[in-house]
Design a protein around this motif. Structure first.
Motif, PDB file in Angstrom:
ATOM      1  N   VAL A 257      82.890 -30.443  11.105  1.00 57.14           N
ATOM      2  CA  VAL A 257      84.261 -30.890  10.892  1.00 57.14           C
ATOM      3  C   VAL A 257      84.355 -31.945   9.806  1.00 57.14           C
ATOM      4  O   VAL A 257      85.311 -32.024   9.047  1.00 57.14           O
ATOM      5  CB  VAL A 257      84.816 -31.432  12.236  1.00 57.14           C
ATOM      6  CG1 VAL A 257      86.133 -32.162  12.029  1.00 57.14           C
ATOM      7  CG2 VAL A 257      84.960 -30.309  13.208  1.00 57.14           C
ATOM      8  N   LEU A 258      83.279 -32.760   9.730  1.00 62.68           N
ATOM      9  CA  LEU A 258      83.334 -33.910   8.827  1.00 62.68           C
ATOM     10  C   LEU A 258      83.298 -33.484   7.364  1.00 62.68           C
ATOM     11  O   LEU A 258      82.679 -32.487   7.008  1.00 62.68           O
ATOM     12  CB  LEU A 258      82.147 -34.843   9.104  1.00 62.68           C
ATOM     13  CG  LEU A 258      82.068 -35.389  10.534  1.00 62.68           C
ATOM     14  CD1 LEU A 258      80.855 -36.266  10.685  1.00 62.68           C
ATOM     15  CD2 LEU A 258      83.328 -36.143  10.903  1.00 62.68           C
ATOM     16  N   ASN A 259      83.975 -34.259   6.557  1.00 60.38           N
ATOM     17  CA  ASN A 259      84.031 -33.937   5.131  1.00 60.38           C
ATOM     18  C   ASN A 259      82.944 -34.606   4.306  1.00 60.38           C
ATOM     19  O   ASN A 259      82.798 -34.353   3.121  1.00 60.38           O
ATOM     20  CB  ASN A 259      85.372 -34.367   4.548  1.00 60.38           C
ATOM     21  CG  ASN A 259      86.444 -33.384   4.939  1.00 60.38           C
ATOM     22  OD1 ASN A 259      86.133 -32.257   5.288  1.00 60.38           O
ATOM     23  ND2 ASN A 259      87.667 -33.835   4.892  1.00 60.38           N
ATOM     24  N   ALA A 260      82.227 -35.532   4.951  1.00 56.60           N
ATOM     25  CA  ALA A 260      81.254 -36.315   4.189  1.00 56.60           C
ATOM     26  C   ALA A 260      80.122 -35.434   3.676  1.00 56.60           C
ATOM     27  O   ALA A 260      79.791 -34.420   4.279  1.00 56.60           O
ATOM     28  CB  ALA A 260      80.669 -37.425   5.065  1.00 56.60           C
ATOM     29  N   SER A 261      79.549 -35.848   2.556  1.00 53.79           N
ATOM     30  CA  SER A 261      78.526 -35.019   1.937  1.00 53.79           C
ATOM     31  C   SER A 261      77.195 -35.145   2.639  1.00 53.79           C
ATOM     32  O   SER A 261      76.425 -34.202   2.707  1.00 53.79           O
ATOM     33  CB  SER A 261      78.368 -35.401   0.468  1.00 53.79           C
ATOM     34  OG  SER A 261      78.138 -36.790   0.361  1.00 53.79           O
ATOM     35  N   GLN A 262      76.917 -36.307   3.140  1.00 62.13           N
ATOM     36  CA  GLN A 262      75.595 -36.507   3.716  1.00 62.13           C
ATOM     37  C   GLN A 262      75.726 -36.919   5.174  1.00 62.13           C
ATOM     38  O   GLN A 262      76.064 -38.061   5.480  1.00 62.13           O
ATOM     39  CB  GLN A 262      74.829 -37.562   2.922  1.00 62.13           C
ATOM     40  CG  GLN A 262      73.339 -37.429   3.057  1.00 62.13           C
ATOM     41  CD  GLN A 262      72.615 -38.560   2.373  1.00 62.13           C
ATOM     42  OE1 GLN A 262      73.157 -39.225   1.502  1.00 62.13           O
ATOM     43  NE2 GLN A 262      71.395 -38.801   2.776  1.00 62.13           N
ATOM     44  N   VAL A 263      75.506 -35.969   6.067  1.00 61.51           N
ATOM     45  CA  VAL A 263      75.591 -36.243   7.500  1.00 61.51           C
ATOM     46  C   VAL A 263      74.297 -35.782   8.141  1.00 61.51           C
ATOM     47  O   VAL A 263      73.833 -34.675   7.878  1.00 61.51           O
ATOM     48  CB  VAL A 263      76.768 -35.496   8.149  1.00 61.51           C
ATOM     49  CG1 VAL A 263      76.939 -35.924   9.590  1.00 61.51           C
ATOM     50  CG2 VAL A 263      78.051 -35.734   7.377  1.00 61.51           C
ATOM     51  N   VAL A 264      73.703 -36.632   8.938  1.00 65.78           N
ATOM     52  CA  VAL A 264      72.487 -36.201   9.645  1.00 65.78           C
ATOM     53  C   VAL A 264      72.612 -36.527  11.109  1.00 65.78           C
ATOM     54  O   VAL A 264      73.364 -37.410  11.514  1.00 65.78           O
ATOM     55  CB  VAL A 264      71.220 -36.879   9.082  1.00 65.78           C
ATOM     56  CG1 VAL A 264      70.829 -36.285   7.752  1.00 65.78           C
ATOM     57  CG2 VAL A 264      71.410 -38.377   8.970  1.00 65.78           C
ATOM     58  N   GLN A 265      71.820 -35.804  11.906  1.00 56.68           N
ATOM     59  CA  GLN A 265      71.770 -36.102  13.332  1.00 56.68           C
ATOM     60  C   GLN A 265      70.571 -36.976  13.601  1.00 56.68           C
ATOM     61  O   GLN A 265      69.481 -36.701  13.114  1.00 56.68           O
ATOM     62  CB  GLN A 265      71.604 -34.819  14.136  1.00 56.68           C
ATOM     63  CG  GLN A 265      72.816 -33.919  14.059  1.00 56.68           C
ATOM     64  CD  GLN A 265      72.638 -32.732  14.964  1.00 56.68           C
ATOM     65  OE1 GLN A 265      71.903 -32.771  15.952  1.00 56.68           O
ATOM     66  NE2 GLN A 265      73.344 -31.662  14.628  1.00 56.68           N
ATOM     67  N   VAL A 266      70.773 -38.027  14.347  1.00 54.83           N
ATOM     68  CA  VAL A 266      69.671 -38.935  14.630  1.00 54.83           C
ATOM     69  C   VAL A 266      69.607 -39.186  16.114  1.00 54.83           C
ATOM     70  O   VAL A 266      70.625 -39.274  16.789  1.00 54.83           O
ATOM     71  CB  VAL A 266      69.852 -40.259  13.881  1.00 54.83           C
ATOM     72  CG1 VAL A 266      68.733 -41.213  14.192  1.00 54.83           C
ATOM     73  CG2 VAL A 266      69.929 -40.012  12.381  1.00 54.83           C
TER      74      VAL A 266
END
Lengths: 511, 381, 382
Positions: A100-109
């Motif tokens: 859903v998010l528009n951000a370019s850099q998303v990671v799961q931590v």
């Protein structure tokens, strides 16, 4: 000389933080855990959101490190705007939230420690209830200095951009200059509290593998709470920490770093420091200005000769003056002797004391001029010039020839392109004055031999400091005292670029 | 990984002998400087007056034969120093005292060199400074420099020797400008026939300074490429000898044979005659530079040879402590062996050079070569 | 490592303890000239001209006109060093010899033998062997007291005068060489005070000048040669660097004088041994520039020039012959270095038959002079 033993244990302060319980999935509980951790940290902010009816989320961030506008637009808006697909899904996975998010850099931590680290580095954390993992969005933005002209290495010709405090900007400047996959940028973090980003950069296939490995291992052995500037690192990785001579080149210029990478050297870029480090380095590199490579080579050669001449003057002039006036008066031409003797007639101090006095005053003036705000700085020099140059001579406290000597020496010491080297020469000048004051010319000779003996024993990351003069290598002399034109520099320096010597595929000009 | 670090960070720790290397060029510089060393200060063949340059040439050419003996000896035991080959050659019990003798010879020669420097400085530029201070400070420099072993010394040679040569040639050019320069001073060449010169030259001129190059036998193991060494050894003897010859010709041409014989430090007095355009005068400092760097090579070479021999004899892993020990011995040794400079020179030129040098530098090496030759013959059979 | 550090620390502290030779430049009395005389038959009278820097320095400007830039201090002693110590006792500053470039020796002292002073001057490490040595008729101390006219100090003037190469120029080193060499006796320039103007209306000031030669045998002065003979000696020694040759044109050719400037001379001295008979051959070749002509001769004619050259040859021949005669017959001292030339050419014969009785051989030596002069240019007018 003892190298520092690596401490495995973290300081007590950080111990509780390092407990590594995973998140519970319970939003309230987890939020409280963060709140506790960041208690008293005013820049810690969070915002609770409701996603549809089933999910609630918390967005965590540190105020001032995050681009608020873009977070609003790319993270919060998409989450709270009712995304039908997401809401109708009976049990959406975290990936779907991520989508859903528009951000370019998303990671799961997952691990708590990493989350905290990311938060501290300016990441935005999205906690969603029932999930034990979090989403980390990198939307950092903070105020920083723009790219500026390098102050410490100004040139007339040549590029005018200098490194900034931002490591990303800095690496980008290197990358812009070397558009090749061979350019390696290895990240590591140093400093227990500061968690400073450090980049080791080199050109694969050109840099000596063993030296790269050595740089890595020396950096890895650094144990310190914080690294505020690259100079901190210098003292950790130097071969001979007790030497006055700098064994690491600090530069503000990306072009200089790139040029050195091409010679097989290794760069170390440190976050929050506009000075990149270059290793291994030789004495002669310290004597070269980046401008040497932009100016015409004939002129450059001439300038370099002048520079080496003034190196000797900066080092030896006061001591020779002392030796001649207090030990070997026979060496002065008669008429010169008379005028020196006449000007010294009223001076109450011995020449050594006089010279030391003047040199120390000069150093003080220099330091004062440096520390004061710039507008007042000039006053210092005027007062200093008046006090030293005129009043002292008129009052007969110091002799006029000595003022000339000290002034010449001062000018000479401003000539060197490397600031740390200037420091070394200034210090050694006092050593030489001392030697000349006790043993005259013989003392000067011994002193110079001492310095030489020290220099030949010195190494920078295994490379002899005086290479290629000692050990002598004729081909490498092309860029030491003379500078041959670029089309003649068809080989990389042997001491660092041994693995890939050829710089040019064929001879570009027939001369 | 660990080894790598220790190699880079502490290049001289661990088994120093494996790390340290000296290139051929460095050896050449070092040994040429060694040959010139104190000979440049003292001057050679004063007693032969205007024929002293022939005296030097005779010494040089005869010493080439001696050098052939040394290098032949080295070629029988490649990669071994003198202190390592002698036990193989003579057996343990016989070789020990001989090696000790050589160590003492090197140490004493280093002390002599330092004394000569001290006397020079004391009688020219620093007349009131105690001798022990001059020698002591010089020895401190030597110890500091030699703690890095052969490698540092080789690199020092690489820097200092070109400066040395440059100043020497500069002095020669300046000497040309002196009014009194006249090659007529060299005549008559061999006015009394060749025999008196020959008689004086053998063995003194061979022994000092050329025969002293026996120290090179201890540097061979450190050479970067273990190849034939004869060429390089011959070349430093030749270059050194030729430079000394030219120097003595220049000095005689300026001073005349009588003053050449009369002056203790003839290079210094010749340089004092220089006056270029009435303005460039007093190049004494240049001569002092020549002398200090010359003695640097000489004394350094001897100390290093003694240190290597000691460490090979006692199978020590490093020479640093040996060098420190030698340095502390040499300072008092240089002052107590002679009360005055006259006594020092007399002992040197009347006893030490003609007898001790002859035994250690000519007779014994030839003997060793014979034994090695016989051994090889027997071994091959 | 720690032992090493400790060792260097010790060395450094050793350095800290002393500055043995240090002497400040304003604590030395700079000697510019040394004068030596004999008093009371066997005592040395040493006069030193010492510079006063504060009167000489141009930097402060306060010195101005108030007095001489130097003073003369003297004392006596049995040896030179003793006299020197005595003078030191009277001076508040350390006597500093190294800048002294002039050594003046009085007649009496020179007659007694100059070996001691030459020995002192070359052995003592603080004196320079390239000082000029000069001799005075009468006392040296009088000359040393003379006032300088152009330079600040008279010694500087003497030095400059020597460098002009008009008179003899003999360094102490040369003198020592002559003293030590077989078959060569020493000589030195005569230094006098001359009147500044030749025909003074009132009392003229005196100026220093080098005229004439002091002739030695061994280390003892045996006589003097005048200006003209000295010129001959310079020709012989190949030391003429500048000078004028004037010749008188005989009446038949119109009379008048012609002067020529010497461009270059070259003198070769060659002994010849034939059938046990020794002969010295002198070859003098000279190049000249004609600078003054008040005769009636037309110089734009090679014949005239040739004739002139012959006249010059005779003139030079005469000058040299005069000097040779004087040296050979009157002084019988081989200052011309004939013996040395023989030794260089015939070392064996020198050793066997001449060296021992050279004193007897020298006056009997036959000398032939060949002169060869060329007039290169006759100036810018016809």
């Amino acid at each position: 000389m003892r190298f520092f033993k690596r401490q495995k244990k973290l300081p007590a302060l950080l111990q509780e933080q390092s407990e590594n319980n995973p998140l519970s999935g319970n939003l309230e509980e987890d939020l409280n855990r963060f709140k506790q951790l960041f208690e008293g940290a005013a820049d810690f902010s969070y915002r609770e959101l409701q996603i549809g009816s089933n999910y609630s989320a918390v967005v965590l961030y540190l105020n001032g490190l995050v681009d608020m506008e873009r977070m609003e637009l790319n993270v919060i808006q998409p989450l709270i705007s009712r995304n039908e697909e997401l809401l109708q899904h009976p049990k959406p996975a975290l990936d779907q939230f991520k989508g859903v998010l528009n951000a370019s850099q998303v990671v799961q931590v997952e691990t708590f420690q990493t989350i905290v680290d990311q938060l501290l580095a300016g990441g935005t954390i999205v906690l969603i209830n029932t999930f034990k993992k979090v989403l980390v969005i990198s939307e950092q933005k903070w105020e920083q200095r723009s790219i500026d002209e390098p102050v410490s290495e100004a040139v007339v010709l040549g590029p005018r951009e200098g490194f900034t405090e931002n490591i990303r900007t800095n690496t980008s400047m290197i990358r812009r200059r070397l558009k090749t996959t061979k350019l390696k940028l290895e990240y590591l973090k140093l400093g227990n509290l500061s968690q400073t980003n450090v980049v080791i950069t080199y050109l694969e296939g050109i840099a000596d593998v063993s030296i790269v490995e050595e740089v890595r291992s020396r950096l890895n052995r650094i144990d310190i709470d914080a690294i505020e500037d690259s100079s901190y690192i210098v003292e950790f990785i130097e071969d001979e920490p007790f030497s006055v001579f700098p064994q690491v080149l600090q530069t503000e210029r990306p072009d200089r770093l790139a040029g050195n990478l091409l010679e097989g050297r290794i760069g170390i870029i440190v976050d929050n420091s506009p000075f990149a480090l270059i290793v291994p380095v030789t004495f002669f590199q310290m004597m070269n200005s980046p401008e040497d490579y932009y100016g015409r080579f004939i002129m450059t050669t001439f300038i370099r000769l002048i520079r080496y001449l003034f190196l000797l003057i900066a080092l030896l002039f006061p001591s020779i003056y002392i030796a001649v006036t207090t030990f070997h008066q026979e060496l002065l031409p008669t008429n010169l002797l008379f005028s020196v003797a006449a000007s010294r007639d009223k001076v109450p101090f011995p020449a050594v004391i006089e010279a030391l006095l003047m040199e120390i005053t000069f150093e003080a003036l220099r330091e004062a001029g440096l520390r004061l705000p710039r507008p007042i700085g000039s006053t210092v020099s005027i007062v200093g010039a008046l006090v030293i140059g005129q009043s002292a001579v008129e009052a007969g406290i110091v002799s006029a020839p000595l003022v000339i000597v000290v002034a010449t020496t001062g000018i000479a010491s401003f000539m060197f392109p490397s600031y740390p080297l200037t420091g070394a020469i200034r210090l050694l000048r006092f050593f030489m004055i001392f030697m000349a004051g006790t043993l005259g010319f013989y003392g000067i000779l011994l002193g110079v031999f001492f310095i030489l003996a020290h220099l030949v024993q010195l190494r920078s990351f295994g490379v002899p400091y005086l290479a290629p003069l000692a050990p002598f290598h004729f081909n490498n002399m092309k860029d030491i005292i003379i500078r041959v034109p670029w089309w003649k520099m068809n080989e990389r320096p042997h001491e660092t670029g041994k693995s890939n010597l050829k710089r040019m595929n064929y001879k570009p000009r027939k001369y | 990984m660990r080894e790598l670090i220790s190699k880079w960070v502490f290049p001289f720790k661990g088994d120093w002998m494996k790390v340290e290397k000296i290139s051929r060029l460095q050896l050449f510089y070092l040994m040429t400087g060694f040959v010139l060393g104190t000979a440049m200060i003292l001057g050679l063949g004063h007693e032969a007056k205007q024929d002293s340059w022939i005296f030097i040439l005779i010494g040089m050419s005869s010493s080439l034969i001696i050098m052939a003996v040394y290098t032949q000896l080295a070629s029988y035991y490649p990669g071994d120093s003198l202190a390592q080959m002698l036990p193989k050659l003579l057996g343990k019990f016989l070789s020990y005292p001989i090696i000790l003798l050589y160590i003492f010879h090197f140490t004493y020669s280093a002390a002599r060199g330092s004394r000569e420097l001290g006397e020079l400085i004391d009688s020219t530029i620093l007349s009131e400074t105690p001798l022990v201070v001059i020698i002591g400070s010089f020895m401190a420099l030597m110890v500091y420099c030699l703690r890095g072993g052969v490698e540092t010394f080789g690199r020092m040679a690489e820097i200092v020797f070109p400066i040395y040569l440059f100043s020497l040639i500069l002095i020669w050019i300046l000497l040309f400008s002196v009014d009194q320069f006249s090659l007529k001073n060299l005549t008559p060449i061999l006015g009394n026939g060749v025999t008196p010169v020959l008689k004086k030259a053998v063995p003194t001129a061979i022994n000092f300074p050329f025969g002293e190059t026996i120290v090179v036998l201890l540097f061979f193991p450190f050479l970067t490429h273990n190849g034939p060494v004869r060429k390089i050894c011959m070349s430093f003897l030749l270059v050194g000898g030729v430079l000394l010859t030219i120097n003595s010709i220049m000095l005689i041409a300026i001073l005349g044979p009588e003053i050449y014989n009369f002056d203790l430090f003839s290079l210094l007095s010749a340089t004092q005659m220089v006056s270029v355009a009435d303005f460039l005068e007093r190049f004494d400092a240049l001569v002092i530079l020549l002398m200090v760097s010359g003695v640097f090579f000489k004394v350094g070479g001897f100390i290093l040879a003694a240190a290597i021999a000691t460490s090979h004899l006692f199978k020590l892993k490093q020479t640093r402590s040996v060098v420190l020990g030698l340095g502390t011995i040499i300072v008092p040794l240089s002052s107590i062996t002679a009360l005055s400079y006259v006594e020092h020179l007399e002992f040197g030129f009347k006893f030490y050079v003609p007898y001790v040098h002859t035994v250690l530098q000519i007779i014994l090496p030839i003997l060793f070569l014979c034994i090695a030759f016989i051994r090889k013959k027997l071994g091959s059979k | 490592m720690n032992v090493m550090r400790l060792f260097f620390l010790l060395v450094i502290t050793m350095f800290l303890t002393g500055c043995w030779n240090r002497i400040e430049i304003n604590d030395i009395a700079i000697v510019t000239a040394i004068g030596l005389d004999l008093v009371e038959d066997d005592k040395v009278h040493l006069s030193l001209q010492v510079a006063i820097p504060s009167k000489l320095g141009s930097t402060t400007g306060s010195g101005g006109e108030n007095g001489k830039g130097s003073l003369v201090i003297s004392d006596t002693g049995v040896t030179i060093s003793e006299a020197f110590r005595n003078i030191q006792g009277k001076l508040p500053r350390r006597i500093f010899f190294s800048q002294s470039r002039v050594l003046l020796i009085g007649e009496d002292y020179a007659k007694k033998g100059v070996s001691p002073v030459i020995n002192f001057h070359t052995r003592y490490n603080k004196t320079r062997i390239n000082s000029f040595i000069m001799f005075t008729k009468g006392e040296a101390s009088k000359v040393i007291n003379s006032m300088p006219k152009f330079e600040n100090i008279s010694a500087e003037e003497i030095k400059e005068l020597n460098k002009l190469n008009i008179g003899l120029k003999v360094y102490i080193r040369d003198f020592l060489n002559m003293l030590l060499t077989d078959g060569l006796e020493p000589y030195g320039p005569l230094f006098t005070l001359e009147a500044l103007e030749v025909k003074p209306k009132n009392k003229s000031e005196h100026v220093q000048s080098i005229r004439g030669t002091a002739v030695f045998k061994g280390d003892k002065l045996i006589g003097w040669m005048d200006q003209l003979e000295t010129r001959g000696l310079l020709w012989l020694k190949n030391e003429i660097e500048s000078g004028i040759v004037s010749i008188k044109i005989p009446k038949e050719q119109g009379g008048g004088n012609i002067s020529m400037e010497i461009l270059k001379t070259d003198t070769k001295l060659e002994p010849k041994l034939k059938n046990g008979h020794l002969q010295m051959n002198l070859t003098v070749s000279t190049r000249l520039n004609l600078i003054e002509n008040d005769s009636q001769l037309n110089l734009f004619d090679t014949k005239v020039i040739k004739d002139l050259q012959n006249k010059v040859d005779k003139e030079i021949d005469g000058r040299i012959q005069m000097t040779v005669d004087k040296v050979q017959k009157e002084y019988q001292s081989d200052i011309l270095g004939f013996g040395q030339a023989v030794y260089r050419k015939y070392p064996k014969q020198w050793k066997t038959s001449y060296q021992k009785n050279w004193d007897q051989e020298f006056p009997r030596l036959a000398v032939t002079i060949h002169t060869n002069s060329i007039i290169k240019r006759t100036g810018v007018t016809k």
